[in-house]
Design a protein around this motif. Structure first.
Motif, PDB file in Angstrom:
ATOM      1  N   VAL A 144     -11.928  61.486  -8.813  1.00  0.00           N
ATOM      2  CA  VAL A 144     -11.257  60.370  -8.157  1.00  0.00           C
ATOM      3  C   VAL A 144     -10.711  59.462  -9.252  1.00  0.00           C
ATOM      4  O   VAL A 144     -11.459  58.968 -10.102  1.00  0.00           O
ATOM      5  CB  VAL A 144     -12.215  59.573  -7.258  1.00  0.00           C
ATOM      6  CG1 VAL A 144     -11.465  58.448  -6.548  1.00  0.00           C
ATOM      7  CG2 VAL A 144     -12.887  60.489  -6.247  1.00  0.00           C
ATOM      8  N   VAL A 145      -9.405  59.242  -9.235  1.00  0.00           N
ATOM      9  CA  VAL A 145      -8.743  58.380 -10.214  1.00  0.00           C
ATOM     10  C   VAL A 145      -8.327  57.087  -9.534  1.00  0.00           C
ATOM     11  O   VAL A 145      -7.662  57.103  -8.498  1.00  0.00           O
ATOM     12  CB  VAL A 145      -7.512  59.076 -10.819  1.00  0.00           C
ATOM     13  CG1 VAL A 145      -6.721  58.107 -11.717  1.00  0.00           C
ATOM     14  CG2 VAL A 145      -7.937  60.305 -11.616  1.00  0.00           C
ATOM     15  N   GLY A 146      -8.745  55.976 -10.105  1.00  0.00           N
ATOM     16  CA  GLY A 146      -8.333  54.676  -9.606  1.00  0.00           C
ATOM     17  C   GLY A 146      -7.016  54.261 -10.238  1.00  0.00           C
ATOM     18  O   GLY A 146      -6.783  54.497 -11.426  1.00  0.00           O
ATOM     19  N   MET A 147      -6.154  53.630  -9.451  1.00  0.00           N
ATOM     20  CA  MET A 147      -4.859  53.166  -9.927  1.00  0.00           C
ATOM     21  C   MET A 147      -4.753  51.660  -9.689  1.00  0.00           C
ATOM     22  O   MET A 147      -5.550  51.064  -8.968  1.00  0.00           O
ATOM     23  CB  MET A 147      -3.727  53.890  -9.181  1.00  0.00           C
ATOM     24  CG  MET A 147      -3.808  55.414  -9.213  1.00  0.00           C
ATOM     25  SD  MET A 147      -3.461  56.134 -10.819  1.00  0.00           S
ATOM     26  CE  MET A 147      -1.692  55.858 -10.942  1.00  0.00           C
ATOM     27  N   GLY A 148      -3.754  51.049 -10.291  1.00  0.00           N
ATOM     28  CA  GLY A 148      -3.473  49.644 -10.033  1.00  0.00           C
ATOM     29  C   GLY A 148      -4.622  48.724 -10.394  1.00  0.00           C
ATOM     30  O   GLY A 148      -5.247  48.855 -11.455  1.00  0.00           O
ATOM     31  N   LYS A 149      -4.928  47.792  -9.506  1.00  0.00           N
ATOM     32  CA  LYS A 149      -5.924  46.763  -9.807  1.00  0.00           C
ATOM     33  C   LYS A 149      -7.344  47.321  -9.870  1.00  0.00           C
ATOM     34  O   LYS A 149      -8.204  46.732 -10.526  1.00  0.00           O
ATOM     35  CB  LYS A 149      -5.830  45.622  -8.790  1.00  0.00           C
ATOM     36  CG  LYS A 149      -4.536  44.825  -8.919  1.00  0.00           C
ATOM     37  CD  LYS A 149      -4.564  43.577  -8.075  1.00  0.00           C
ATOM     38  CE  LYS A 149      -3.266  42.800  -8.232  1.00  0.00           C
ATOM     39  NZ  LYS A 149      -3.030  42.369  -9.619  1.00  0.00           N
ATOM     40  N   LEU A 150      -7.595  48.426  -9.211  1.00  0.00           N
ATOM     41  CA  LEU A 150      -8.892  49.067  -9.371  1.00  0.00           C
ATOM     42  C   LEU A 150      -9.043  49.568 -10.804  1.00  0.00           C
ATOM     43  O   LEU A 150     -10.089  49.396 -11.432  1.00  0.00           O
ATOM     44  CB  LEU A 150      -9.039  50.226  -8.377  1.00  0.00           C
ATOM     45  CG  LEU A 150     -10.291  51.089  -8.524  1.00  0.00           C
ATOM     46  CD1 LEU A 150     -11.563  50.263  -8.344  1.00  0.00           C
ATOM     47  CD2 LEU A 150     -10.269  52.247  -7.536  1.00  0.00           C
ATOM     48  N   ALA A 151      -7.988  50.178 -11.325  1.00  0.00           N
ATOM     49  CA  ALA A 151      -8.044  50.714 -12.688  1.00  0.00           C
ATOM     50  C   ALA A 151      -8.182  49.604 -13.717  1.00  0.00           C
ATOM     51  O   ALA A 151      -8.900  49.749 -14.708  1.00  0.00           O
ATOM     52  CB  ALA A 151      -6.795  51.537 -12.970  1.00  0.00           C
ATOM     53  N   SER A 152      -7.501  48.480 -13.500  1.00  0.00           N
ATOM     54  CA  SER A 152      -7.547  47.383 -14.469  1.00  0.00           C
ATOM     55  C   SER A 152      -8.683  46.408 -14.207  1.00  0.00           C
ATOM     56  O   SER A 152      -8.773  45.359 -14.857  1.00  0.00           O
ATOM     57  CB  SER A 152      -6.213  46.635 -14.470  1.00  0.00           C
ATOM     58  OG  SER A 152      -5.891  46.146 -13.187  1.00  0.00           O
TER      59      SER A 152
END
Length: 303
Positions: A133-141
């Motif tokens: 599972v890859v987080g993108m956007g504000k989850l990633a940052s």
């Protein structure tokens, strides 16, 4: 009483959460100087809630969903109380909300994988796949806010799977992703945890829900648009297989280090203006602080 008044005066989201789930009033009377919980403490709290609902070693999807929701509500409110009391900074608040989301994702993925394995048809292939599972956007940052949805991409790798078993392994991964989304998104008597947005995957909503790492590499080699490369600036593994996570990170860095195509600045500007025009909907009296002219997206594009 003071904390309750401050909560209702300071946050529409948190006051609505408390109104919908009155049992959450108990944390209002807890120690107002309690520190934010570390990742292991959050995991322990979720495990404790699950045990309170029934034997944790007996598969029960409904109880798992209830445990997830009770954990999410309690911990988000705990962070909110510290935030309203000005005990933590905005950055610490966003990081804490991200930690809660990642612990929930870990749990939801484990439940989803168990359920898919438990309901596998007799004789069906059990070919292993590395699920990520890859987080993108504000989850990633690590910048989640109250009520944020989760931008996710679901990937898999088949390093040791025979070609004949690959379709079965892929289908199994699709079912895992669907179960994971259900575990977090489905409304129950205890509400829901998060809305999941998977539109950043290759081909968006028209593409398959789960993409192989090899397929993702091909996509960035041949079809990916510039904005998709930009999106990789905020992307990181948040749950799943560590080896697949390392492979994705290697691919991400490789794509980001490639030379920019001719006219990249003009294309970035074109896409940004289109978002401003079609999504912000600004008027002389209405401003969109995120997507409007001079808003947060302009700052992020400049960075």
């Amino acid at each position: 009483v003071g904390r309750l008044a401050a909560l209702f005066a300071g946050s529409r989201f948190l006051s609505a959460l408390l109104a919908q789930h009155p049992r959450l009033i108990e944390p209002l009377f807890s120690d107002p100087n309690v520190l934010l919980l570390a990742r292991d403490q959050l995991r322990a709290d979720l495990a404790s809630i699950r045990r309170e609902l029934g034997p944790a070693d007996e598969p029960d999807f409904e109880r798992d969903l209830d445990a997830l929701r009770l954990f999410h509500q309690r911990q988000v409110l705990n962070v909110g109380l510290l935030d309203v009391d000005e005990k933590i900074s905005r950055a610490a608040c966003e990081t804490a909300l991200t930690e809660i989301a990642e612990v929930a994702l870990e749990f939801a993925l484990a439940v989803a994988q168990r359920e898919v394995a438990r309901t596998r048809a007799p004789g069906a292939s059990a070919a292993p796949a590395r699920f990520l599972v890859v987080g993108m956007g504000k989850l990633a940052s690590r910048e989640l806010s109250y009520g944020s949805d989760l931008d996710l991409i679901f990937l898999y790798d088949l390093p040791d799977v025979e070609a004949a078993d690959a379709p079965f392994a892929q289908e199994s991964c699709v079912r895992v992703a669907q179960r994971l989304i259900s575990a977090l998104e489905t409304p129950t008597a205890n509400g829901a945890c998060y809305e999941i947005d998977s539109r950043l995957r290759p081909s968006g909503n028209q593409g398959t829900l789960v993409t192989s790492l090899a397929g993702l590499r091909d996509h960035y080699d041949t079809l990916a648009m510039l904005w998709e490369r930009q999106a990789l600036l905020r992307a990181r593994p948040v749950a799943g297989d560590a080896a697949a996570g390392a492979a994705f990170e290697s691919l991400r860095r490789s794509v980001l280090q490639r030379p920019l195509p001719a006219g990249a600045a003009a294309e970035i500007h074109r896409v940004r203006l289109r978002m401003e025009r079609e999504l912000a909907g600004e008027t002389a009296t209405r401003h969109d602080l995120k997507r409007g002219r001079g808003g947060l997206l302009d700052v992020e594009n400049a960075v």
